[in-house]
Design a protein around this motif. Structure first.
Motif, PDB file in Angstrom:
ATOM      1  N   LYS A   7       0.837  -1.194   0.000  1.00 18.50           N
ATOM      2  CA  LYS A   7       0.000   0.000   0.000  1.00 18.50           C
ATOM      3  C   LYS A   7       0.873   1.244   0.000  1.00 18.50           C
ATOM      4  CE  LYS A   7      -4.173  -1.853   2.126  1.00 18.50           C
ATOM      5  NZ  LYS A   7      -5.207  -1.659   3.174  1.00 18.50           N
ATOM      6  N   GLN A   8       0.355   2.285  -0.615  1.00 19.86           N
ATOM      7  CA  GLN A   8       1.061   3.554  -0.672  1.00 19.86           C
ATOM      8  C   GLN A   8       0.428   4.523   0.314  1.00 19.86           C
ATOM      9  OE1 GLN A   8       0.822   4.836  -4.731  1.00 19.86           O
ATOM     10  NE2 GLN A   8       2.373   3.396  -5.449  1.00 19.86           N
ATOM     11  N   ASN A   9       1.246   5.383   0.894  1.00 20.07           N
ATOM     12  CA  ASN A   9       0.736   6.417   1.780  1.00 20.07           C
ATOM     13  C   ASN A   9       0.166   7.564   0.959  1.00 20.07           C
ATOM     14  OD1 ASN A   9       1.539   5.096   4.159  1.00 20.07           O
ATOM     15  ND2 ASN A   9       3.603   5.955   4.010  1.00 20.07           N
ATOM     16  N   GLN A  15      -4.547  13.940   0.853  1.00 19.13           N
ATOM     17  CA  GLN A  15      -5.279  14.074   2.113  1.00 19.13           C
ATOM     18  C   GLN A  15      -6.142  15.330   2.100  1.00 19.13           C
ATOM     19  OE1 GLN A  15      -2.169  14.029   5.040  1.00 19.13           O
ATOM     20  NE2 GLN A  15      -2.266  11.828   5.332  1.00 19.13           N
ATOM     21  N   THR A  95      -3.095   4.136   1.996  1.00 18.07           N
ATOM     22  CA  THR A  95      -3.222   4.299   3.438  1.00 18.07           C
ATOM     23  C   THR A  95      -3.355   5.782   3.723  1.00 18.07           C
ATOM     24  OG1 THR A  95      -1.875   2.336   3.858  1.00 18.07           O
ATOM     25  CG2 THR A  95      -2.127   3.894   5.667  1.00 18.07           C
ATOM     26  N   THR A  96      -4.387   6.173   4.470  1.00 19.16           N
ATOM     27  CA  THR A  96      -4.718   7.595   4.570  1.00 19.16           C
ATOM     28  C   THR A  96      -3.889   8.357   5.588  1.00 19.16           C
ATOM     29  OG1 THR A  96      -6.475   7.106   6.157  1.00 19.16           O
ATOM     30  CG2 THR A  96      -7.078   7.202   3.823  1.00 19.16           C
ATOM     31  N   HIS A  97      -3.647   7.756   6.767  1.00 13.09           N
ATOM     32  CA  HIS A  97      -2.951   8.451   7.862  1.00 13.09           C
ATOM     33  C   HIS A  97      -3.667   9.759   8.222  1.00 13.09           C
ATOM     34  CE1 HIS A  97       0.263   5.578   8.092  1.00 13.09           C
ATOM     35  NE2 HIS A  97       0.579   5.751   6.829  1.00 13.09           N
ATOM     36  N   ASN A 182      -5.989   4.992   9.792  1.00  9.86           N
ATOM     37  CA  ASN A 182      -6.161   4.586   8.401  1.00  9.86           C
ATOM     38  C   ASN A 182      -7.651   4.613   8.049  1.00  9.86           C
ATOM     39  OD1 ASN A 182      -5.765   3.644   5.833  1.00  9.86           O
ATOM     40  ND2 ASN A 182      -5.274   1.556   6.434  1.00  9.86           N
TER      41      ASN A 182
END
Length: 208
Positions: A7-9, A15, A95-97, A182
């Motif tokens: 997965k990529q950030n 965001q 991945t949202t963070h 996430n």
């Protein structure tokens, strides 16, 4: 079998775009903006309208997430087709963070408190933290957080925001899920008060 790609950030720009889309959906569900302004902000939908029972659904599919704006054709108010729900689903390879603190203040949301008075009359029936959401979704690492958008005391509807996060299943206290960042989906729903609830509010106003 081919290996699953990592997965990529999400980037800071992604965001920000996602939070803007959520805020646009929230303002639309709350009746602050018409769908014309949604299209001005997010561009015209790529897919739609799609008829789904009594609803008309307009869908966007940018790189980060799928967005749906659904209209309630069975509810009459000042607009011809009032909002029913807005939903955002994050694409699986991202991945949202985004922590709950990031969006709570930005969106002006109120965490649900069971038994709390909503408009001075009705009692809240929902709960803020729902670790059992994973059982329903088939992924025990999912948690649901539920909010209400504060509205005028005489509003004819409520606006609820349900957000799912992915964390790590660690009962019995689910500590990691409480701090999960996430974000996987956001659902914003407009729910109209029933005639009985409106009568209850009017009676309470007359008794003041």
């Amino acid at each position: 079998m081919p290996a699953t790609p990592p997965k990529q950030n999400m980037t800071d720009e992604q965001q920000a775009q996602m939070l803007q889309a959520i805020k646009t959906g929230l303002r639309w569900a709350a009746g602050e903006i018409a769908f014309d302004e949604v299209q001005w902000t997010l561009a015209k939908p790529r897919y739609g309208p799609i008829k789904r029972g009594i609803e008309r659904v307009y869908r966007y599919e940018p790189a980060e997430a799928t967005l749906e704006f659904a209209f309630n054709g069975n509810q009459s108010d000042d607009s011809h087709h009032p909002p029913k729900y807005f939903q955002l689903r994050v694409n699986g390879d991202l991945t949202t963070h985004i922590t709950k603190e990031n969006f709570e203040s930005y969106l002006g949301l109120h965490r649900l408190v069971y038994g709390e008075l909503i408009d001075g009359v009705r009692k809240e029936q929902g709960h803020f933290f729902s670790p059992g959401l994973g059982d329903f979704l088939g992924n025990r690492n999912r948690v649901g957080l539920s909010y209400r958008l504060p509205l005028a005391a005489d509003s004819l509807f409520d606006v609820y925001v349900d957000i799912s996060f992915e964390g790590r299943n660690d009962p019995p206290d689910y500590a990691s899920l409480e701090t999960a960042d996430n974000m996987r989906s956001v659902t914003i729903t407009r729910t109209y008060l029933t005639p009985a609830e409106l009568d209850e509010r009017r009676m309470a106003d007359r008794q003041k």
